[in-house]
Every structure is written in structure tokens, then in C-alpha cells.
Design an enzyme around this catalytic site. Structure first.
Site, short mmCIF file in Angstrom:
data_model
loop_
_atom_site.label_atom_id
_atom_site.label_comp_id
_atom_site.label_asym_id
_atom_site.label_seq_id
_atom_site.Cartn_x
_atom_site.Cartn_y
_atom_site.Cartn_z
N ARG A 279 48.89 -6.29 85.57
CA ARG A 279 49.67 -5.42 86.44
C ARG A 279 49.31 -5.71 87.89
O ARG A 279 48.38 -5.14 88.45
CB ARG A 279 49.37 -3.95 86.09
CG ARG A 279 50.24 -2.93 86.81
CD ARG A 279 49.95 -1.52 86.34
NE ARG A 279 50.25 -1.36 84.92
CZ ARG A 279 51.47 -1.11 84.42
NH1 ARG A 279 52.48 -0.96 85.24
NH2 ARG A 279 51.65 -0.98 83.13
N ARG A 392 52.79 -12.46 82.77
CA ARG A 392 52.32 -11.96 81.48
C ARG A 392 52.47 -13.01 80.37
O ARG A 392 51.69 -13.03 79.42
CB ARG A 392 53.05 -10.67 81.10
CG ARG A 392 52.57 -9.50 81.95
CD ARG A 392 53.13 -8.17 81.48
NE ARG A 392 52.67 -7.10 82.37
CZ ARG A 392 53.00 -5.81 82.22
NH1 ARG A 392 53.79 -5.44 81.22
NH2 ARG A 392 52.54 -4.90 83.05
#
Length: 424
Positions: A279, A392
Site C-alpha cells: 500500500r 502488487r
RNA sequence: GGAGGCGUAGCCUAAUUGGCUAAGGCGUCGGUCUUGAAAACCGAUGGGGUGAACGCCCCGUGUGGGUUCGAGUCCCACCGCCUCCGCCA
């Protein structure tokens, strides 16, 4: 933005929709009240305007006939009506601003196929693909693997930019770039998307049209001097590409793919995913957007999801597809599928793509329409989805393809793009 | 950053010194005609209010204001595009 005309016809349905999404339904009554006042006032103004138009026609006629006396009398009356109109229009403008302000804060009503529930525990797993790898050694997390190889640098990123940033070197940087190219090639060459390279700074209006503002201003980076915003996703420029335009029915569906960095303040996520590069304030993403017709938008959503899934299949990364509940969906979505990839460090699946049908919610704001063959003009339906979040995906590869000696095997599909098979 | 020009409907293009309903063409859709098509002809082709409906009315010339009885037309601000100058990867 919801359709005010539909709301007038069926307020109860919208109250229920708002309730399902966990919002206070009184916002609907508030809106209806303002709307009623607006309509009353509008009727009144229209009548006065009709009278004024008539007067100015008669002034012109009187002047042509050199009847100055009559002209002057009419002009006097016109002045009075003009003043009255101005007064009422000021009042109406206030109501319009109020109405718009409320309207912009009402979420998209969920589609009937969406499970009702207040949070993510009501999400439904739709399907699973692949099996999480069984390690015969102790697998490490990417925030250990990367730095151990001296290819991922969170400390120096912190020095330059603060927390939630990352620096990649050598083969990991190259892997990031390879992923971008791999995804773009797959979607353009095999899935029929048109590649778009977009601005990363957009105007306030643009952010409003796509639904990021006014509700989520805290989430966005803003350049104060020019009031431009750093895009939180390429969805923003892509869904506004045809703002104000009337497309031809024959042009639909339009399928766009764009790579861009994404910038998010992550204001409400302190303490969440704090380790590694899951994140970050800045991350790369390849975004898919469809402009399509209402009657096929849900079918198209399924296709879009399959395109995002295909990336994971080619990379041989285990994933599952989740249908989000009413309480877990984003503000602009009527229906959302999340794709989650297996991450050994989380011992769980983690979101890597979010694919939504926003129906006409965004198109209404941006006035993006199409003309049907019968001449009718309607709002398009807009779909968006990640195909995929590149950062990711990099993490998923690092963790799922790690070797006992700390190196990383490059997935076969990527080798043509990296030029090497093992990292380092 | 400085100087100038431009912005009309899905597209292209008009509109005396401010004045009746933004003219015309193209495209698209529907219809007439045709075995079918083309051509020709007719109609439709932005938004809103009101109404059961036929309809009636209002708004719409990049956006927002202003002047005026009345604005595509005049004034101001903003946005966008173009040309030139300056700066610049």
C-alpha cells in the site's frame, strides 16, 4: 450521480438503495424537498420569461410601425419583469447549488445481483483458480526478499519521500517495467483494447466527473497553485475522455487500456499494510475501461473481469474472484468484482484488481452519451477495472516464485520481457 | 510569461447597424417509392418544466457573469484551440 428523474418517480427504491449501502436515507428526502422547490420556481420563471419574450417581440413590432408610445409602455413593463426574473433566478441558483451538492454525495444504487451487507464479511467468493504453492522451506515476505537481494530499498525511499514509498534497482526495476509491457501487450494484442497514454495531472472538474470529488478530496494529492490533482488511477482520465460528447452507437463498445502511476494519500489507512510495498502513495497500474450500452454492460463486466484474470493465469499466480457486498463497494460502483492474488506473507488472498460497472453514474456527471439508431440520446455505461495493479503483481511474483536460496524465478510468460530467467 | 486570433448543433458552414422561429449543407435514423438497392421526396435527430395524452412553455451559439424591453452579435472573467515572441526537456 443518480438520475433525478428516476428518483422523482420512485423515491422508495432509492431510499432502499442508499440504506443498503449504509448511508442515511434522509438525504433522499432532503434532495426531494429541494427539487420540489426548484421545480415550482422554474415553472414560475418560465412563465415570466414567456411574457418577456412576448413583450420584446411586440417592442420590435411597435418600433417597426414607428409607434414609439406603445414601445415605451412595453419597455417599462419589460423592465419590471426583467427585475423580477433576475430576483427569482438568484433564488433558483441557490437551490441548484444545494441540489447538486446533495446529488454529488449520493452513492450509486447497487445492482440487484449484489449481496446486501454492511461490510466485507458479506462478500461472496465466486471462483478460485490455481493452488497456493506448498513450500518445502520457510517462505519469506517480499519486504525481506527484496532488501536481502539489495534490489528493494524502502529506507532510502523514506529518506526521499517519507513512508509508503519504494525504490527498486536493477532486475526488480526491470521486472516492474516488464510487467507493464506484458500487460499492455496482452490487452491490446489479444483482448482488443486501444492503448492510451494519459495526463497524470487533471482538473478539479475531471475528478468530480469521475466521482473522486467532492467526497474523497482527502484521498487525493492536489497542486495548490493550479488546483490540479494527481490521478489516483488512470480510470480518471479514461472515463472522462469523451466527456460532453455524443458517441455513435456503432462506436460502442470502446475499450481502452492505459498504464499510469497512481497517487493516493491513503489518509484513512494508518496501520494498514504498513510493511513492504503493498500500500504505497505511488504505484503503477494498468487500467481497463469500457464505454458500452446499458443493455450489455453487465455481460461486458464479466468479460472485463476475465481479461484481468487472464494476466494472473499467464503468470500462473493463484487467485480468487470476490463479489463485493453493498457495504464494501466503492462510491461510484453498482457492482464490483475484486480479484485477489495469493500472497504467502499474508497467508491469504490480497486484492490485486477491482472491476466495476458504474452504469451511468459517472457518465451522467461527465455528460458522456451516445446516439441510438432511432435517434435517441442516452448516457453510456462505464466499466473500469485494474488489469492489474503492477506493484502488487510484482510482490506476488517475488513471494510466489521465491527459491530456497533467496533468488526469484521469473514466470515464463515474462522472460521475453525481462531478458533473464532468475533474479538476481 | 508577452502579443494577437478563433470557439455556432453529431460534423461542416451562414446570420445588415442587437429584433419575428439560429438559415443551409453533410451524416445518421424512420417513412414514401422499389423485387431489392440507389436516387428523389417527407419527417426526425441538445436539455428542462408541465401534462393521462395531443400539446404548451422555457433554456441551449465553449463556460460563467454583465449591459439591454430584447444578445450568436456589445462588455468582463475563465476554459480550450491556433499563430508569433520569450523560456525550456
Amino acid at each position: 450521480m443518480i438520475d433525478i428523474k428516476m428518483l422523482r418517480r420512485n423515491p422508495e427504491k432509492f431510499k432502499e438503495a442508499v440504506r443498503k449501502r449504509g448511508y442515511d436515507e434522509s438525504i433522499i428526502d432532503e434532495l426531494l424537498k429541494v427539487d420540489k422547490e426548484w421545480r415550482n420556481l422554474t415553472s414560475e420563471i418560465d412563465k415570466l420569461r414567456a411574457r418577456r419574450n412576448e413583450i420584446s417581440r411586440r417592442v420590435a413590432a411597435a418600433k417597426r410601425e414607428k409607434n414609439n408610445e406603445e414601445a415605451n409602455t412595453l419597455i417599462e413593463e419589460g423592465k419590471k419583469i426583467g427585475d423580477l426574473i433576475k430576483e427569482l433566478e438568484d433564488k433558483r441558483k441557490e437551490l441548484e447549488e444545494k441540489e447538486r451538492e446533495i446529488l454529488l454525495r449520493i452513492p450509486n444504487p447497487p445492482h440487484e445481483s449484489v449481496p446486501v451487507g454492511e461490510d466485507e464479511t458479506y462478500n461472496v467468493e465466486i471462483r478460485k483458480w490455481g493452488k497456493p504453492r506448498e513450500f518445502d522451506f520457510n517462505p519469506k515476505a517480499h519486504w525481506d526478499i527484496g532488501p536481502d537481494l539489495n534490489l528493494m530499498d524502502i529506507e532510502r525511499a523514506g529518506k526521499l519521500s517519507g513512508s509508503r514509498f519504494v525504490i527498486l534497482y536493477d532486475k526488480l526495476a526491470r521486472l516492474e517495467r516488464a510487467l507493464i509491457n506484458f500487460m499492455l501487450d496482452l490487452h491490446t494484442k489479444e483482448h482488443g483494447y486501444k492503448e492510451v497514454w494519459v495526463p497524470h495531472l487533471v482538473k478539479r472538474e475531471t475528478m468530480t466527473w469521475s466521482g473522486q470529488l467532492p467526497k474523497f478530496e482527502e484521498e487525493a494529492y492536489n497542486t495548490k497553485k493550479d488546483d490540479l490533482f494527481l490521478i489516483p488511477t488512470a480510470e480518471v482520465p479514461l472515463v472522462n475522455l469523451h466527456a460532453g460528447e455524443i458517441l455513435s452507437e456503432n462506436d460502442l463498445p470502446l475499450k481502452y487500456v492505459a498504464y499510469s502511476p497512481c497517487y493516493r494519500r491513503e489518509a484513512g489507512s494508518y496501520g494498514k499494510d504498513v510493511r513492504g510495498m503493498i500500500r504505497n502513495h505511488q504505484f503503477d497500474k494498468v487500467e481497463l475501461v469500457w464505454y458500452t450500452k446499458p443493455e450489455r454492460s453487465y455481460e461486458d463486466l464479466e468479460t472485463l473481469v476475465s481479461h484481468a484474470e487472464e494476466v494472473l493465469k499467464r503468470l500462473n499466480l493463484p487467485y480468487r474472484v470476490i463479489l463485493l457486498s453493498t457495504g464494501d463497494m466503492g462510491f461510484t460502483a453498482a457492482k464490483t468484482y475484486d480479484i485477489e492474488v495469493w500472497l504467502p506473507s499474508y497467508n491469504n488472498y490480497k486484492e490485486i484488481s477491482s472491476c466495476s460497472n458504474t452504469e451511468a453514474f459517472q457518465a451522467r456527471r461527465s455528460k458522456t452519451r451516445f446516439r441510438r439508431k432511432n435517434g435517441n440520446v442516452e448516457n453510456v455505461h462505464l466499466l473500469n477495472g485494474s488489469g492489474l495493479a503492477v506493484g502488487r503483481t510484482l510482490v506476488a511474483i517475488i513471494e510466489n516464485y521465491q527459491m530456497p536460496d533467496g533468488s526469484i524465478k521469473v514466470p515464463d510468460a515474462l522472460v521475453p520481457y525481462t531478458g533473464f530467467e532468475v533474479i538476481p
